[in-house]
Design an enzyme around this catalytic site. Structure first.
Site, PDB file in Angstrom:
ATOM      1  N   TYR A  14       0.812  -1.228   0.000  1.00 26.68           N
ATOM      2  CA  TYR A  14       0.000   0.000   0.000  1.00 26.68           C
ATOM      3  C   TYR A  14       0.845   1.279   0.000  1.00 26.68           C
ATOM      4  CZ  TYR A  14      -3.659  -3.261   1.501  1.00 26.68           C
ATOM      5  OH  TYR A  14      -4.536  -4.311   1.580  1.00 26.68           O
ATOM      6  N   HIS A  19      -4.294   6.543  -1.292  1.00 22.35           N
ATOM      7  CA  HIS A  19      -4.905   6.499   0.042  1.00 22.35           C
ATOM      8  C   HIS A  19      -3.868   6.717   1.148  1.00 22.35           C
ATOM      9  CE1 HIS A  19      -8.876   6.032   1.510  1.00 22.35           C
ATOM     10  NE2 HIS A  19      -8.902   4.748   1.763  1.00 22.35           N
ATOM     11  N   PHE A  64      -5.174  -0.555   9.778  1.00 23.15           N
ATOM     12  CA  PHE A  64      -5.826  -0.418   8.475  1.00 23.15           C
ATOM     13  C   PHE A  64      -6.834   0.725   8.562  1.00 23.15           C
ATOM     14  CE2 PHE A  64      -3.905  -4.539   7.881  1.00 23.15           C
ATOM     15  CZ  PHE A  64      -3.439  -4.449   6.573  1.00 23.15           C
ATOM     16  N   ASN A 112     -13.513   6.277   4.868  1.00 21.36           N
ATOM     17  CA  ASN A 112     -13.678   5.339   5.985  1.00 21.36           C
ATOM     18  C   ASN A 112     -12.745   5.622   7.155  1.00 21.36           C
ATOM     19  OD1 ASN A 112     -15.769   3.915   4.785  1.00 21.36           O
ATOM     20  ND2 ASN A 112     -14.388   2.491   3.748  1.00 21.36           N
TER      21      ASN A 112
END
Length: 201
Positions: A14, A19, A64, A112
Site C-alpha cells: 500500500y 490512500h 488499516f 472510511n
C-alpha cells in the site's frame, strides 16, 4: 501539544497508494524536522519532536484505514488532548489533484478513515484534505485510491509533501488559512496549480 495523524494502510503493497498520502506526509515531516525514530504504540507508529516550538507527536495508525479511530482514540486519551489539538492529514477525492484544504469538522465524504475517527472521538478535529482527484465514476473510486500514484503525478506529490513540511509550523500554530495559502503558493510556483487558484474554498 499537537497530535498529527496521517492516514493510510500499513504494509509495502500500500506504500505508494493515493490512500496513503497521509503516511507520506508524516514520513516527510519526521525526516525533515528531525523527529525521533518511529516506534510502535497506540496501535500504530509514533515519532516525537517539536515544530515551531510546539511539542508534536506524529501517529500513523497500523489498524488499516477502516479502524484508524482506535489508534487515534488511544493516543488522544493518553495525552489528554482535546479535538482542536488533533490534526488529521488524509487523501481527498473531492478535491482535484495538487489542491489542499484545511477544515474543522464537517462531513466525511465517504472516507472510511475519517468515519472511524469521528465514531471514536467526535467530529470537531482538524483535517488537512489533500486532493488526489476523482476517477469520474463512483464505481472506480475504490481502485483509484488503492492504486499507486502514476509516474506523471509524482512531481506534484513530492512538491505537495515538501510544501506541507516547509509550512508545518503554521499548521501546528493553528494558522490554518496561512498554511493553506502558503502550500498553494508553493504548488503554483512549480506550475502544478493555476495562478488563479488562491487557495480559497
Amino acid at each position: 501539544m499537537r497530535l498529527l495523524v496521517g492516514l493510510g494502510n500499513p504494509g509495502a503493497k500500500y506504500q505508494g497508494n493515493r490512500h496513503n498520502i497521509g503516511f507520506m506526509a508524516l514520513d516527510e515531516i519526521a525526516r525533515r524536522h528531525g523527529f525521533s525514530p518511529w516506534r510502535r504504540r497506540f496501535q500504530g507508529e509514533t515519532a516525537d519532536g517539536s515544530i515551531g516550538g510546539e511539542r508534536v507527536t506524529l501517529l500513523k495508525p497500523l489498524t488499516f484505514m477502516n479502524d484508524s479511530g482506535r489508534a487515534v482514540q488511544d493516543a488522544a486519551s493518553f495525552f489528554k488532548l482535546g479535538l482542536p489539538e488533533i490534526i488529521v492529514l488524509h487523501d481527498e477525492i473531492e478535491l482535484p489533484a495538487a489542491k489542499l484544504r484545511v477544515k474543522v469538522g464537517g462531513g466525511i465524504a465517504g472516507h472510511n478513515g475519517l468515519r472511524s475517527i469521528s465514531a471514536h472521538i467526535g467530529n470537531e478535529y482538524r483535517r488537512v484534505r489533500i486532493g488526489v482527484g476523482h476517477p469520474g465514476v463512483k464505481e472506480l473510486v475504490h481502485g483509484h485510491v488503492l492504486n499507486d500514484f502514476a509516474k506523471a503525478e509524482r512531481p506534484w506529490v513530492e512538491a505537495m509533501l515538501e510544501a506541507i513540511t516547509d509550512n508545518a509550523d503554521l499548521l501546528v500554530g493553528d494558522r490554518d488559512s496561512q498554511f493553506q495559502n502558503k502550500v498553494h503558493l508553493a504548488l503554483q510556483a512549480k506550475g502544478f496549480l493555476d495562478k488563479s487558484d488562491n487557495g480559497a474554498k
